[in-house]
Scaffold this motif. Sequence first.
Motif, PDB file in Angstrom:
ATOM      1  N   THR A   1      -2.139  22.610 -11.372  1.00  0.00           N
ATOM      2  CA  THR A   1      -1.127  22.628 -10.322  1.00  0.00           C
ATOM      3  C   THR A   1      -0.238  21.397 -10.439  1.00  0.00           C
ATOM      4  N   TRP A   2      -0.874  20.284 -10.786  1.00  0.00           N
ATOM      5  CA  TRP A   2      -0.124  19.036 -10.992  1.00  0.00           C
ATOM      6  C   TRP A   2       1.018  19.280 -11.967  1.00  0.00           C
ATOM      7  N   ALA A   3       0.671  19.869 -13.127  1.00  0.00           N
ATOM      8  CA  ALA A   3       1.673  20.108 -14.149  1.00  0.00           C
ATOM      9  C   ALA A   3       2.684  21.157 -13.680  1.00  0.00           C
TER      10      ALA A   3
ATOM     11  N   THR B   1      16.178  12.099  -9.654  1.00  0.00           N
ATOM     12  CA  THR B   1      15.288  13.246  -9.847  1.00  0.00           C
ATOM     13  C   THR B   1      14.397  13.441  -8.627  1.00  0.00           C
ATOM     14  N   GLU B   2      13.813  12.343  -8.162  1.00  0.00           N
ATOM     15  CA  GLU B   2      12.906  12.457  -7.025  1.00  0.00           C
ATOM     16  C   GLU B   2      13.651  12.951  -5.785  1.00  0.00           C
ATOM     17  N   SER B   3      14.888  12.521  -5.613  1.00  0.00           N
ATOM     18  CA  SER B   3      15.656  12.992  -4.463  1.00  0.00           C
ATOM     19  C   SER B   3      15.964  14.468  -4.603  1.00  0.00           C
ATOM     20  N   THR B   4      16.422  14.855  -5.820  1.00  0.00           N
ATOM     21  CA  THR B   4      16.795  16.243  -6.024  1.00  0.00           C
ATOM     22  C   THR B   4      15.629  17.173  -5.753  1.00  0.00           C
ATOM     23  N   TYR B   5      14.440  16.809  -6.209  1.00  0.00           N
ATOM     24  CA  TYR B   5      13.283  17.688  -6.048  1.00  0.00           C
ATOM     25  C   TYR B   5      12.403  17.288  -4.868  1.00  0.00           C
ATOM     26  N   SER B   6      12.885  16.358  -4.056  1.00  0.00           N
ATOM     27  CA  SER B   6      12.122  15.867  -2.902  1.00  0.00           C
ATOM     28  C   SER B   6      10.699  15.467  -3.273  1.00  0.00           C
ATOM     29  N   LEU B   7      10.554  14.730  -4.353  1.00  0.00           N
ATOM     30  CA  LEU B   7       9.224  14.286  -4.747  1.00  0.00           C
ATOM     31  C   LEU B   7       8.938  12.948  -4.071  1.00  0.00           C
TER      32      LEU B   7
ATOM     33  N   PRO C   1       0.820  -1.228   0.000  1.00  0.00           N
ATOM     34  CA  PRO C   1       0.000   0.000   0.000  1.00  0.00           C
ATOM     35  C   PRO C   1       0.843   1.262   0.000  1.00  0.00           C
ATOM     36  N   ASP C   2       1.981   1.207   0.686  1.00  0.00           N
ATOM     37  CA  ASP C   2       2.918   2.330   0.671  1.00  0.00           C
ATOM     38  C   ASP C   2       3.347   2.657  -0.758  1.00  0.00           C
ATOM     39  N   LEU C   3       3.746   1.590  -1.448  1.00  0.00           N
ATOM     40  CA  LEU C   3       4.211   1.770  -2.837  1.00  0.00           C
ATOM     41  C   LEU C   3       3.078   2.321  -3.695  1.00  0.00           C
ATOM     42  N   LEU C   4       1.889   1.768  -3.473  1.00  0.00           N
ATOM     43  CA  LEU C   4       0.729   2.176  -4.258  1.00  0.00           C
ATOM     44  C   LEU C   4       0.473   3.671  -4.106  1.00  0.00           C
ATOM     45  N   ASP C   5       0.700   4.177  -2.894  1.00  0.00           N
ATOM     46  CA  ASP C   5       0.531   5.600  -2.634  1.00  0.00           C
ATOM     47  C   ASP C   5       1.483   6.440  -3.456  1.00  0.00           C
ATOM     48  N   ARG C   6       2.687   5.939  -3.585  1.00  0.00           N
ATOM     49  CA  ARG C   6       3.732   6.740  -4.221  1.00  0.00           C
ATOM     50  C   ARG C   6       3.800   6.567  -5.735  1.00  0.00           C
ATOM     51  N   LEU C   7       3.134   5.515  -6.202  1.00  0.00           N
ATOM     52  CA  LEU C   7       3.206   5.222  -7.638  1.00  0.00           C
ATOM     53  C   LEU C   7       2.729   6.387  -8.516  1.00  0.00           C
ATOM     54  N   PRO C   8       1.606   7.037  -8.186  1.00  0.00           N
ATOM     55  CA  PRO C   8       1.143   8.126  -9.069  1.00  0.00           C
ATOM     56  C   PRO C   8       2.194   9.202  -9.268  1.00  0.00           C
ATOM     57  N   VAL C   9       2.970   9.510  -8.242  1.00  0.00           N
ATOM     58  CA  VAL C   9       3.990  10.550  -8.376  1.00  0.00           C
ATOM     59  C   VAL C   9       5.014  10.118  -9.419  1.00  0.00           C
TER      60      VAL C   9
ATOM     61  N   GLY D   1       9.304  19.325  -3.921  1.00  0.00           N
ATOM     62  CA  GLY D   1       8.801  18.808  -2.673  1.00  0.00           C
ATOM     63  C   GLY D   1       7.283  18.782  -2.611  1.00  0.00           C
ATOM     64  N   THR D   2       6.633  19.488  -3.538  1.00  0.00           N
ATOM     65  CA  THR D   2       5.178  19.442  -3.519  1.00  0.00           C
ATOM     66  C   THR D   2       4.668  18.607  -4.681  1.00  0.00           C
ATOM     67  N   TYR D   3       3.569  17.928  -4.429  1.00  0.00           N
ATOM     68  CA  TYR D   3       2.947  17.156  -5.485  1.00  0.00           C
ATOM     69  C   TYR D   3       1.449  17.243  -5.307  1.00  0.00           C
ATOM     70  N   THR D   4       0.769  17.687  -6.350  1.00  0.00           N
ATOM     71  CA  THR D   4      -0.681  17.745  -6.314  1.00  0.00           C
ATOM     72  C   THR D   4      -1.212  16.658  -7.243  1.00  0.00           C
TER      73      THR D   4
END
Lengths: 337, 337, 341
Positions: free
Chosen positions: B199-201, B280-286, B111-119, B188-191
Motif C-alpha cells: 500500500t505504501w508503494a 509535489t507534496e502540496s499537489t498530492y496533499s502528502l 517531533p512534528d518534523l520527525l513525524d513527517r520525515l518518513p513521508v 492525500g493518503t500515506y501508509t
Amino acid sequence: MSEPLLSVEGLEKHFPVTKGLLQRQVAAVKAVDGISFDVVKGETLGLVGESGCGKTTTGRLITRLIEPTGGKIRFEGNDITHMSQGRMRPLRRDVQMIFQDPYSSLNPRHTVGAIVGAPFRIQGIKTEHGTKKAVQDILELVGLNPEHYNRYPHEFSGGQRQRIGIARTLALKPKLIIADEPVSALDVSIQAQVVNLLEDLQSELDLTYLVIAHDLSVVRHISDRVAVMYLGKIVELADRKSLYESPMHPYTNALLSAVPIPDPKGRAQRERIRLQGDVPSPLNPPPACRFHTRCWKAQEICKTIEPPLETLATGHQVACHFPENAPATPEPAATTA
Amino acid sequence: MVTYIIRRLIWSVVMLSIVSIITFAIFFLVPRLAGATSEDMAARYVGRTASAEQVKVAAEKLGFNDPLIVQYGRFAKGIVAGADYDYGPGVERCPAPCFGYSFLTRLPVWPDLLDRLPVTISLALGAAVIWVIAGVATGVLSALKRGSFFDRAAMSIALAGVSMPIFFTGMVSLVLFSYGLKITVAGGTYTPFLTNPATWAYDLLLPWITLAFLYAAGYARLTRAGMLETMNEDYIRTARAKGLRERTVVVKHGLRGALTPILTIFGLDLGLLLGGAVLTESTYSLPGIGKYAIDAIGRQDLPQVMGVTLVAAFFVVVANLVVDLLYAVVDPRVRLV
Amino acid sequence: MSFLELKDLQVHFPTDDGLVKSVDGLSFALERGKTLGIVGESGSGKSVTSLGILGLHKGGRAKLGGEIWLDGEELVGASAEHVRTLRGKKMAMIFQDPLSAMHPFYTVGSQIIEAYRIHNDVSKKVARKHAIDMLGRVGIPQPDRRVDSYPHEFSGGMRQRAMIAMALSCDPELLIADEPTTALDVTVQAQILDLMRDLQRDFNAALIIITHDLGVVAELADDILVMYGGKCIEYGTAEDIFERPEHPYTWGLLGSMPRLDRDRTERLLPIKGSPPSLINVPAGCAFHPRCTFEDRTGGKASTEVPQLVETEGGHLVRCHLPRDTRRSIWETEIKPSLEAS
C-alpha cells in the motif's frame, strides 16, 4: 666575450607542496634549482632535457610569467628578477615567447590580422603606414600570404599556425625570443620549414634565441651552444660541437645514445647506453648528484657531495665527479675553481 | 584519504554553522532591522490576548533584550543541547535539537518534523530510484544512437519534462490516472512502509512517477552529454581493442567514466528533496516536510519555518558530504587531494 | 599466403563535406616474427589503417573495402562479433598516450585481468597471477605490488610498459603499435624500443609500428611502408628506404630531419607546403603540389594517378618519374645534399 644580452644567475623556482588539514608546506618541488647561464647577443642557446627537468619553468621565469624563488635575471645589464609588471612592460617588447602548441596559443575568434597586430595595440605603437601594413609585412616575412590578413586560425594548417605565432612575436622587433618546443607539435616536413624560418629570421633581424626542446637533433641543428638540464640543474653546458662530439656528463652521453638513429644498417652492432628507470620525481630528487641513481659510473662520492658545474675545457662546463672525454690535464682555471 | 575525510567533515560542520547564522539572522535580525522592538518579537510567542505588561516580561525572559551575540549563542545551544523555555506560566524543557515551539500548537517543532520525515524520505528516495534508472538508461541509449529517432524523441520528451512544472504534470496525471482511469489513489493518503509495503508503494506511485519525470529528464540530458564525451575517450578504444563486448565497453568503461558529474547533481537534488518536496507534496496533499513548510508559511509560524529551513539545509550539507566521499570511491585520482 | 595480407584496403568516411578516403587502396603482406613500419604525417591514413585491421574504425559510418587476410581468415567480410573475438587475442594494439588509453578509475592490474579473462576461461586468481607475470615480464619492478596501482600512480614509461603487458596478455600473433613512444622521454623511448624488440623475438608476433619518426622505424622495422594521402607511395626493406629511396616524398622526409649520426648540415631541406586535406586530395599524384620534380613528369603529375610499381626486388614506388631519372636525382642531387655539411 661581449656583454651578455641575458644573464641568469643561481635561478631558483620552488613550488610549495602542502599537505594535511592546515595545508602546511611539507616540501617543495624544486623545479629549477640554482641554474646559471648567459645568452650572448645573436646566438642561439639550446636548453634540452627530459620532462620534469625544469626547462619550461626556466623559460617562464625569464619571461616573468612566474615569479622566481631565488637568483637573478639580468636583461641587457638590468636586474629584472623582481621588476614590477608595470616596469616590465617596455621590456616585454624586447623579450617574446613562441609556444609549443600552435592550436591552443592562438585565439580562435580573432583574425590573423588582429592576433599579429595585438602587440602594436597593447604597447600603443604607431606605425608609419598603419598597423595593417605593418602586420602584412610581418606575415610576408614569415612566409604567409599577406592577403590572409582577415582569416581565422582554424583556416590554416598546423605549420602555418606556428608561423602566425612567430609573426606575433616579431611584431615588436624583439631582441630575445624564447621558443618553448617550437616544432614538437608539427609534422616532420613542417618542422624543417619552421626551423629554417627561425634561422632565416635570426640572420635577417639579428635575433637572439633561447630554444627549449626535448629533441636533441633539432637542438643540435639550431643551437650555437647547448645546456643540458636534469631535475632542475644544468649538468652540462658547452658549444654545440664539443657537446655533441665529446660529451662529458654521463647523462648527456646517455641522452645522445638514446636517440633513434635513422640508419638501419648498423643497428644490430650499435653500442647503446641504456639508462634504467624513469626520471625521478622532482618532488623528491636524489641527494648530491641527482643523476647518481641512474648513473653507471656512480660511486660513493656521488651520493654525498654535489658536483659543482666546472669549466673543464674552453667553454665547456660540466657538473660531474667522473666526467668522460675530459682533457687529460685539466686547465688551470678548473683546478683553482 | 583520512585527511580528506576529516577535511570534508570539518567543512560540513562549518557550512552548517554558517547556515545556522544566516537562518538566525533572517528570523531574528532582519525583523529588528525592519524596526521591530523586543516586545514585538515577544508578542508572537505569548499571543495576541496578552497584556502589554505580560509581553514585556516575556521579552525579558525570552532574552530579546540581550545582545544579539548572546541570543545567537542561546539559539545555537538549543539546537545542539536543547533549551529551557520560560514564557510566563512555567519553564518547559525543549530537548535537542530544539528549533523552538510552534506559535500555534505550542508543541516543539522537532517531533512534528520527525513525524513527517518518513513521508518525505519515502517520496524522495522512491522517486530518485526511478529517475536515476530511467534517466541514465535513456541518456545512455540516446548517446549510443545519437541522431536516431529514439534519440530525438527522448530528448524532446526530456526537454518537455524539464520545462513543465510539477503542479502542471501533477494535476494532469491526477486527472488522468486517478479520476479518469482510476488506477491510482487521488493522493492525500500515506501508509507507513512497515504497516504495509504494498500500500505504501501504491499510495506513492503517482507522486513518484510525476516527480521522477521532472528529474529523469535532466538526468537523461546530462548522461547523454557525458556519454558522448567519454565514448570518445582513448580508453574506450583500448577497451574495444581488448575484445570486450560492446555492452561491457559501454557500461563498465563508458558509463563509469561519465558517472562523476551525475553523482554530483544527484547528491544536490536528493539533499534538496529530503528537505521537502514542496510542490509535489502540496499537489498530492502528502503530509511531508514540504507540506508542513507551506502550511507553516501560511500561518506565519516562525519556529516551524525555521525548523524546516534548518533541517533542509542539514540534508543538503550531508548530501554534499556523502557525494564528496563517494567521489573518492568513484575516481581514485581524488584520493590524492 | 602470408600471415597478414591486406589487399586493396579502403577505409572511407562519408562526411558532410564529401567522402573522406582515409585509406585508399592499401596492400601489403607481413609474416610472423617480422616488423613493418608504417611512416606518414598527420592525415596520411596510417592510424586509420591499423584501426581498420582491428575493426575499430569509428562507428558504423566508415565503409571498409578490399580484403584483410589474417592467418587465412578474411576480416572485412567477417561479422563484427567474430572480429571482436579475435581482438585482444589474435591481434592486439598499443596506443600512443598510455595515460589516456588506460581507464583512470580502474587499477592497472584489473585492466590487464579484464583483457586476459575475456579470452581465457580462468578464475580471477589465476588471471591476477598472469597479470603480475606479465608486468614483471615487461620490466615493471615489484609487479606483485604495482598490480594494484592506478594508472596515474605510474610514470609515463611504466604506463607504456603496462599497456604492452595488457596487449601481450593473450599472446597475440599480430601486434600493432601506434606511435608507441611519441609521448615518452628520449631515454624512456629507448627502453621501450628495446623492450618491444626483445618481446617480439620472444613472442614471435608480427609487429606493425606506426610512426612519424623515421628514427624509430629504422631501429625496429624490417620493411617500411611510406603513406601519403591515404596511399602507399613507397614500400621496401628498411635499407631500400634509407639507402636508395626513390620517391620524392621520402627524400623530403629524409631531408627534413636533422640527424645526430651525421655532420650537421647547414640547412634542412624541407618539403614545401602542407600535407593535403583528405577531403580535397589533389588530382593526379596527391604529392605533386609539393613535389620539387613535378615538372619532370611531362605534365602527367596533375592528371594521372601514378601506379605502385616494383622498381627492384620488392621495392615498390608510386611515382611518374622514370626509374632512371629517379635514381639519378637521388644519386646526384639528393644524397650529396643530405650529407654535405
